[in-house]
Design an enzyme around this catalytic site. Structure first.
Site, PDB file in Angstrom:
ATOM      1  N   GLY A  47       0.810  -1.210   0.000  1.00  0.00           N
ATOM      2  CA  GLY A  47       0.000   0.000   0.000  1.00  0.00           C
ATOM      3  C   GLY A  47       0.847   1.266   0.000  1.00  0.00           C
ATOM      4  N   ASN A  86      -8.059   4.275   8.534  1.00  0.00           N
ATOM      5  CA  ASN A  86      -7.481   3.152   9.257  1.00  0.00           C
ATOM      6  C   ASN A  86      -7.565   3.292  10.772  1.00  0.00           C
ATOM      7  OD1 ASN A  86      -5.547   5.180   8.149  1.00  0.00           O
ATOM      8  ND2 ASN A  86      -4.216   4.295   9.719  1.00  0.00           N
ATOM      9  N   GLN A 135      -7.782  -0.123   3.594  1.00  0.00           N
ATOM     10  CA  GLN A 135      -8.630  -0.675   4.659  1.00  0.00           C
ATOM     11  C   GLN A 135     -10.015  -1.059   4.135  1.00  0.00           C
ATOM     12  OE1 GLN A 135      -7.720  -1.437   7.728  1.00  0.00           O
ATOM     13  NE2 GLN A 135      -5.701  -0.487   7.737  1.00  0.00           N
ATOM     14  N   GLY A 179      -1.900  -6.319   0.118  1.00  0.00           N
ATOM     15  CA  GLY A 179      -2.146  -7.743   0.352  1.00  0.00           C
ATOM     16  C   GLY A 179      -2.408  -8.102   1.804  1.00  0.00           C
ATOM     17  N   CYS A 234       4.809   8.045  18.141  1.00  0.00           N
ATOM     18  CA  CYS A 234       5.670   8.416  19.250  1.00  0.00           C
ATOM     19  C   CYS A 234       6.814   9.252  18.680  1.00  0.00           C
ATOM     20  CB  CYS A 234       6.204   7.138  19.874  1.00  0.00           C
ATOM     21  SG  CYS A 234       6.593   7.320  21.583  1.00  0.00           S
TER      22      CYS A 234
END
Ligand code: PLP
Length: 389
Positions: free
Chosen positions: A68, A155, A183, A204, A331
């Protein structure tokens, strides 16, 4: 163990594993002219047909990629470059602010390195782009737009976008619209032809296929500048020897995911509804993220903000109980940052730091939901007593 992170990656379907393993022992470069090469080519072209069938596309519109991320980068950068080459005025990129980083960071890169002028389309409180917002942005100057990009399904919070309406607006103005459908495949009806999109990314490992393979579905009239130069495979848009086993297994998975979509949405949607009810019963002040209307969100997605909690602490407390989920936040330098998606919906930054995403899939069970129901209340209590840092 309750694996509730299917949006990160979902187990391969047994049929895809079977196809992958069968193909791993077959030799042949799909570009070779001899018998082994021709056999590999046949496998690839059959996979292309199957994948195209699952996506409502023509086989010639399928460009296989490494996943993706590459498909998104190829669409965003490649279309920007080719459209600007055809007309130097076209440097404006219209993008939703809730895109996955594969799109978001490609757009930002174009702004930082290629002189793109990025316009972030406004979203509402569930992260949805109104077709009128795209229409207004386009109308300011339809001649200077290189491309627009709005994902099919988010997502993190699971919100579905009005892709067909958005594509209509873009098509009327002659602007290519790319949509990240990573998604959506297997959860929503994805029909490329009906959508009128210019390009669409799929992957995939999000649909029961292998890692490291995906596709950009690309209308025949579009020729994005390639990211990779080499042997000229895949319409000269994506060079590189094709991973025949991965491509074949991806097609098997995508075909099954599309065929089982309605039953999946019913079964997994009911489990998700039970999970949402259980979490809200255990933690009454938890805030459901995304569209509260099940018709407007991915059936397998449940997203919450827990006031007074750090998402990371909660994630680790649940992990210790054998429950695996995700925060969605990144993060930076060791400090948890609120998710750009949640912030874009207008959420309070403190609340946005306490988010968790539970994503279900084809192996999810009622026992998984029961595990969350039992563990979430005590985990939130402990995370709250630790306090926000
Ligand atoms: N787009 C979306 C919406 C995703 O959820 C993901 C994976 O997290 C990607 C793109 C990237 O796909 P891949 O992991 O195949 O590179």
């Amino acid at each position: 163990m309750a694996y509730l992170d299917h949006a990160a990656t979902t187990p391969m379907l047994p049929e895809a594993v079977q196809e992958l393993t069968a193909q791993l022992t077959v030799t042949g470069n799909a570009s070779s002219l001899h018998g082994s090469g021709r056999r590999a080519r046949r496998t690839v072209e059959e996979a292309r047909e199957r994948l195209a069938g699952a996506l409502g596309a023509r086989p010639s519109e399928v460009v296989f990629t490494s996943g993706g991320t590459e498909a998104d980068n190829l669409a965003v950068k490649g279309l920007f470059w080719s459209r600007r080459a055809a007309d130097p005025r076209r440097t404006r990129v219209l993008a939703s602010p809730v895109e996955h980083h594969a799109v978001l960071d490609a757009v930002r890169w174009l702004a930082d390195h290629e002189g793109a002028r990025v316009e972030w389309l406004p979203v509402d409180g569930v992260g949805r782009v109104r077709p009128d917002a795209l229409r207004e942005a386009v109308a300011r100057d339809p001649q200077d737009v290189a491309l627009a990009t709005v994902m099919w399904a988010n997502n993190e919070i699971g919100t579905l976008q009005p892709v067909h309406e958005l594509a209509e607006v873009a098509a009327e103005a002659g602007i290519p619209l790319h949509s990240d459908a990573v998604q959506a495949l297997g959860q929503c009806e994805v029909d490329f032809a009906a959508s009128r999109l210019a390009a669409m990314a799929v992957s995939g490992h999000k649909a029961g296929g292998p890692y490291g393979v995906g596709a950009l579905v690309l209308g025949r009239e579009h020729s994005p500048e390639p990211l990779l130069h080499g042997g000229g495979q895949e319409r000269d848009v994506r060079s590189g020897t094709l991973d025949v086993p991965a491509v074949a297994a991806f097609a098997v998975a995508a075909e099954l995911a599309a065929a089982r979509r309605a039953a999946f949405a019913r079964g997994v949607g009911a489990l998700r509804d039970a999970l949402v009810a259980a979490v809200l019963a255990a933690v009454p002040d938890a805030v459901l993220g995304g569209d509260p209307d099940p018709a407007g969100r991915l059936p397998a997605n449940a997203h919450f903000a827990f006031p007074g909690c750090e998402g990371d602490s909660l994630l680790l407390l649940l992990d210790a109980q054998g429950i695996e989920c995700s925060t969605g936040s990144a993060c930076t330098a060791g400090i948890a940052q609120p998710s750009h998606v949640v912030l874009a919906t207008g959420a309070d930054p403190d609340l946005a730091r306490g988010t968790l995403r539970f994503s279900l899939g084809h192996t999810s069970t009622e026992a998984d939901v029961a595990d969350v129901a039992g563990a979430i209340g005590p985990a939130v209590e402990r995370a709250r007593s630790a306090g926000l840092t």
